[in-house]
Design an enzyme around this catalytic site. Structure first.
Site, mmCIF file in Angstrom:
data_model
loop_
_atom_site.group_PDB
_atom_site.id
_atom_site.type_symbol
_atom_site.label_atom_id
_atom_site.label_comp_id
_atom_site.label_asym_id
_atom_site.label_seq_id
_atom_site.Cartn_x
_atom_site.Cartn_y
_atom_site.Cartn_z
ATOM 1 N N ASP A 1 0.766 -1.005 -0.034
ATOM 2 C CA ASP A 1 0.166 -0.011 0.056
ATOM 3 C C ASP A 1 0.772 1.290 0.013
ATOM 4 O O ASP A 1 1.447 1.646 1.050
ATOM 5 C CB ASP A 1 -0.970 -0.079 1.409
ATOM 6 N N GLU B 1 -1.215 -1.428 -4.809
ATOM 7 C CA GLU B 1 -2.502 -0.828 -5.044
ATOM 8 C C GLU B 1 -2.158 0.290 -6.070
ATOM 9 O O GLU B 1 -1.313 0.943 -6.109
ATOM 10 C CB GLU B 1 -2.871 -0.128 -3.918
ATOM 11 N N ASP C 1 -2.443 0.703 7.031
ATOM 12 C CA ASP C 1 -1.361 0.779 6.028
ATOM 13 C C ASP C 1 -1.053 -0.758 5.881
ATOM 14 O O ASP C 1 -1.137 -1.396 4.732
ATOM 15 C CB ASP C 1 -0.313 1.527 6.071
#
EC number: 3.1.21.10
Length: 179
Positions: free
Chosen positions: A7, A67, A139
């Protein structure tokens, strides 16, 4: 298969490593790289590169799931995130790790069952499915969810069914194009 979920962020970069053995998906490690924001933005990018390099060297992933970009309201924040993602993709490519990208809504839909899920819901599902002792930081939870989304095609539905969570639709990876 060892999958490193990432992420990306310019202040906090979440990572999570999962391994699939047959139909089982197991948690290996996760963490958050907290970037020193007192220096220049270029120094932050160097820190992302250095710290992610250590994670890759320590865990030797077979694949990475990152992501993908989403539209942000603030153009400056979106640009900084884009730079951080670029460093992540470059570090992975230089390490020879195949990269797939997943949009945030697909990850949330795969993990929670709806694309507008809250971060706390993602963390709750990841904690239950992976049988973690405590919920990971947001996260890191997102990074684990990204890795889980990557592994979903061949075993995530079974892991969710065993945990009692709702079974989502399968996700297809989108390969990153570097060049």
């Amino acid at each position: 298969m060892r999958v490193l979920g990432i992420d990306p962020g310019s202040r906090h970069l979440g990572w999570g490593l999962l391994v699939r053995q047959g139909t089982r998906i197991e948690h290996v490690a996760h963490g958050v790289i907290d970037i020193d924001t007192s220096g220049t933005f270029a120094a932050r990018l160097v820190e992302i590169d250095d710290e992610l390099g250590k994670v890759i060297a320590s865990h030797a992933p077979d694949a990475a799931a990152v992501e993908s970009l989403f539209f942000a309201k603030d153009a400056q924040s979106a640009a900084k995130l884009g730079h951080a993602r670029g460093v992540v993709l470059l570090r992975l490519a230089r390490a020879g790790v195949p990269i797939s990208e997943y949009p945030p809504a697909l990850v949330k839909r795969t993990i929670v069952g709806r694309g507008a899920a809250e971060k706390a819901q993602v963390a709750q599902v990841m904690t239950a499915v992976l049988r973690l002792a405590a919920p990971p930081r947001p996260d890191a939870a997102d990074a684990l969810a990204i890795a889980m989304t990557h592994l979903s095609a061949a075993g995530f539905a079974a892991a969710l069914a065993a945990s009692g969570a709702p079974v989502p639709r399968r996700a297809r990876p989108r390969r990153a194009r570097l060049g």
